[in-house]
Write a protein that holds these residues in place. Structure first.
Motif, mmCIF file in Angstrom:
data_model
loop_
_atom_site.group_PDB
_atom_site.id
_atom_site.type_symbol
_atom_site.label_atom_id
_atom_site.label_comp_id
_atom_site.label_asym_id
_atom_site.label_seq_id
_atom_site.Cartn_x
_atom_site.Cartn_y
_atom_site.Cartn_z
ATOM 1 N N UNK A 216 0.825 -0.911 -0.005
ATOM 2 C CA UNK A 216 0.056 -0.028 0.107
ATOM 3 C C UNK A 216 1.010 1.361 0.765
ATOM 4 N N UNK A 217 0.174 2.608 -0.371
ATOM 5 C CA UNK A 217 1.087 3.524 -0.590
ATOM 6 C C UNK A 217 0.239 4.482 -0.289
ATOM 7 N N UNK A 218 0.372 5.699 -0.239
ATOM 8 C CA UNK A 218 -0.343 7.178 0.152
ATOM 9 C C UNK A 218 -0.719 6.897 -1.178
ATOM 10 N N UNK A 219 -1.927 8.016 -1.962
ATOM 11 C CA UNK A 219 -2.332 8.653 -3.656
ATOM 12 C C UNK A 219 -1.011 9.596 -3.612
ATOM 13 N N UNK A 220 -0.412 9.113 -5.010
ATOM 14 C CA UNK A 220 0.312 9.632 -6.139
ATOM 15 C C UNK A 220 -0.823 9.895 -6.988
ATOM 16 N N UNK A 221 1.115 10.488 -8.207
ATOM 17 C CA UNK A 221 0.253 11.356 -9.152
ATOM 18 C C UNK A 221 -0.123 9.682 -10.567
ATOM 19 N N UNK A 222 -0.085 9.023 -9.999
ATOM 20 C CA UNK A 222 -0.781 7.874 -11.443
ATOM 21 C C UNK A 222 0.621 7.871 -12.494
ATOM 22 N N UNK A 223 -0.321 7.055 -13.279
ATOM 23 C CA UNK A 223 0.596 7.000 -14.104
ATOM 24 C C UNK A 223 0.896 7.751 -14.952
ATOM 25 N N UNK A 224 2.139 8.008 -15.181
ATOM 26 C CA UNK A 224 3.018 9.259 -16.296
ATOM 27 C C UNK A 224 1.960 9.462 -17.530
ATOM 28 N N UNK A 225 1.272 10.668 -17.554
ATOM 29 C CA UNK A 225 0.968 10.956 -18.677
ATOM 30 C C UNK A 225 0.781 12.557 -19.431
ATOM 31 N N UNK A 226 1.538 12.337 -20.481
ATOM 32 C CA UNK A 226 2.950 13.479 -20.883
ATOM 33 C C UNK A 226 1.470 13.977 -22.056
ATOM 34 N N UNK A 227 1.253 15.016 -21.472
ATOM 35 C CA UNK A 227 1.076 15.780 -23.456
ATOM 36 C C UNK A 227 -0.888 15.658 -23.038
ATOM 37 N N UNK A 228 -1.420 16.142 -24.170
ATOM 38 C CA UNK A 228 -2.765 15.653 -23.902
ATOM 39 C C UNK A 228 -3.405 14.284 -25.199
ATOM 40 N N UNK B 118 -4.854 10.083 -25.204
ATOM 41 C CA UNK B 118 -6.674 9.809 -24.708
ATOM 42 C C UNK B 118 -6.323 8.620 -23.965
ATOM 43 N N UNK B 119 -5.352 7.714 -24.228
ATOM 44 C CA UNK B 119 -4.372 7.127 -24.189
ATOM 45 C C UNK B 119 -2.694 6.990 -23.984
ATOM 46 N N UNK B 120 -2.085 5.738 -23.714
ATOM 47 C CA UNK B 120 -0.439 6.212 -23.731
ATOM 48 C C UNK B 120 -0.190 5.745 -25.412
ATOM 49 N N UNK B 121 0.895 6.444 -25.698
ATOM 50 C CA UNK B 121 0.905 6.271 -27.209
ATOM 51 C C UNK B 121 2.702 5.613 -27.067
ATOM 52 N N UNK B 122 3.040 5.309 -27.980
ATOM 53 C CA UNK B 122 4.618 4.570 -27.859
ATOM 54 C C UNK B 122 5.107 5.771 -27.244
ATOM 55 N N UNK B 123 5.587 6.790 -27.564
ATOM 56 C CA UNK B 123 6.766 7.982 -27.173
ATOM 57 C C UNK B 123 5.990 8.688 -25.920
ATOM 58 N N UNK B 124 4.817 7.724 -24.919
ATOM 59 C CA UNK B 124 5.025 7.849 -23.618
ATOM 60 C C UNK B 124 4.642 6.681 -22.801
ATOM 61 N N UNK B 125 5.118 5.622 -22.921
ATOM 62 C CA UNK B 125 5.397 5.086 -22.912
ATOM 63 C C UNK B 125 6.939 4.337 -22.584
ATOM 64 N N UNK B 126 7.944 5.369 -23.819
ATOM 65 C CA UNK B 126 9.059 5.289 -23.953
ATOM 66 C C UNK B 126 10.087 6.197 -23.440
ATOM 67 N N UNK B 127 8.754 6.999 -22.593
ATOM 68 C CA UNK B 127 9.498 8.493 -21.483
ATOM 69 C C UNK B 127 8.932 7.579 -20.189
ATOM 70 N N UNK B 128 8.294 6.892 -19.482
ATOM 71 C CA UNK B 128 7.556 6.485 -18.521
ATOM 72 C C UNK B 128 8.742 4.773 -18.763
ATOM 73 N N UNK B 129 9.613 4.098 -19.818
ATOM 74 C CA UNK B 129 10.767 3.348 -19.558
ATOM 75 C C UNK B 129 11.967 4.587 -19.126
ATOM 76 N N UNK B 130 12.362 5.688 -19.981
ATOM 77 C CA UNK B 130 13.007 6.679 -19.006
ATOM 78 C C UNK B 130 13.178 7.001 -17.679
ATOM 79 N N UNK B 131 11.988 7.055 -17.408
ATOM 80 C CA UNK B 131 12.356 7.899 -16.082
ATOM 81 C C UNK B 131 12.827 6.316 -15.094
#
Length: 356
Positions: A2-14, A16-29
């Motif tokens: 368990x953990x306090x509510x955090x910012x949730x999944x990374x959503x970078x930019x407007x 509606x669903x995770x793009x390839x770039x969004x997933x890649x940035x998550x991997x980079x992070x």
């Protein structure tokens, strides 16, 4: 976990669903966080490409890092330096740990063997913090349970001197508590077993809180079961038991590994909190279950702990949490390893205290 509510999944930019770039940035992070935890050095795009199979060029990684920085996940100390993670990044990293890293069979056996050598509950908890400090290379803490919550298995009465006794309370949780009792007059040796039987008839099978009325009656001299010749000794013993009930016996903290925190300059406030104990005890008293909780930096309510990460859990059973234990360290600690160690040690402490 368990953990306090955090910012949730990374959503970078407007989007509606995770793009390839969004997933890649998550991997980079995640790669930046992992590298910084490993080295405590700012991380550059070139190092990321060399160390991780990201499948893109340094230029693409630099662009991704720029976006991550604009979103508050990483920061740059100097114009020419690499990036370091923020608390927001650590929260995303921790929330992405879906499985606790399992310990090897030899590691589990070593932990259990070391803890099983404890002679009583206090010794088991003392060994648990020593072990956690060694495994995580951080500061480990454990809260002793409230004596009043355990049911009394036996109360031994030992004559130390003609007018002094020792009460040894043993609870079903394995806790042992010793109290000296000063008498107003010498107690004959033949009366010691009688006094022991009288006290045990009141306490055995009950918590101190449950037996409070009977103890109070004994302390006031109103217990009709007490023969005249034992009245003074019974009153003195009951008075000590009342004082024991009034104490906050859970306000006792086991600490190990303090030198591990001394070497981290930004954790001076944590060191002060450990010395005073009240802040850490308040934190551990809030533990309500056997799940592992991770609070990072400003997620910690006490100001003294807002430069640190706290990984904590309860020990006992699902029906009754006896106390809390955990690890305090810098925000760049080894999260997977620390979570695994805290979870494993608390699990085995709970098993030992349950007699399994």
């Amino acid at each position: 976990m368990s953990a306090p509510a955090g910012p949730g999944p990374i959503r970078l930019g407007p989007m509606t669903k995770a793009s390839t770039a969004d997933q890649r940035r998550g991997e980079v992070l995640r790669a930046i966080v992992a590298d910084f935890i490993s080295t405590q050095e700012p991380v550059g795009s070139k190092a990321l490409v060399e160390r991780h199979s990201l499948g893109v060029s340094s230029a693409t990684v630099r662009n991704d890092m720029a976006v991550l920085e604009s979103e508050g996940f990483i920061t740059q100390q100097h114009a020419s330096s690499g990036r370091i993670p923020t608390e927001k990044a650590y929260r995303v990293f921790v929330d992405g740990i879906h499985r606790i890293k399992p310990l090897s069979a030899p590691e589990r056996r070593a932990i259990l063997r070391f803890l099983e050598e404890g002679v009583d509950m206090a010794d088991v908890l003392r060994r648990s913090v020593q072990l956690l400090a060694q495994l995580t290379r951080q500061v480990a803490v454990a809260q002793l349970p409230d004596l009043r919550r355990g049911r009394v298995k036996h109360c031994e009465v030992v004559k130390l001197a003609p007018s002094r006794l020792l009460l040894v309370l043993i609870t079903d949780t394995g806790q042992v508590d010793q109290r000296n009792v000063d008498l107003t007059a010498p107690l004959p040796d033949d009366d010691v077993p009688r006094l022991r039987d009288l006290i045990n008839s009141t306490l055995v099978g009950h918590t101190l809180d449950d037996a409070s009325a009977e103890i109070a009656a004994m302390a006031s001299g109103e217990d009709l079961r007490v023969p005249p010749e034992l009245k003074d000794a019974a009153l003195a013993c009951a008075t000590v038991l009342v004082e024991t009930m009034l104490e906050r016996s859970n306000d006792r903290l086991m600490i190990a590994g303090t030198p591990n925190i001394v070497r981290v300059g930004e954790l001076e406030g944590v060191l002060d909190a450990l010395e005073e104990q009240v802040v850490v005890l308040r934190l551990l008293s809030g533990v309500r279950d056997l799940g592992v909780s991770v609070t990072i930096g400003e997620e910690n309510t006490p100001a003294e702990l807002q430069s640190a990460t706290v990984v904590s859990t309860g020990y006992g059973s699902r029906d009754e949490i006896l106390g809390g234990m955990g690890v305090l360290g810098p925000t760049y600690l080894d999260y997977p390893g620390t979570i695994s160690s805290v979870h494993a040690v608390a699990h085995y402490v709970s098993r030992i205290l349950a007699g399994e």
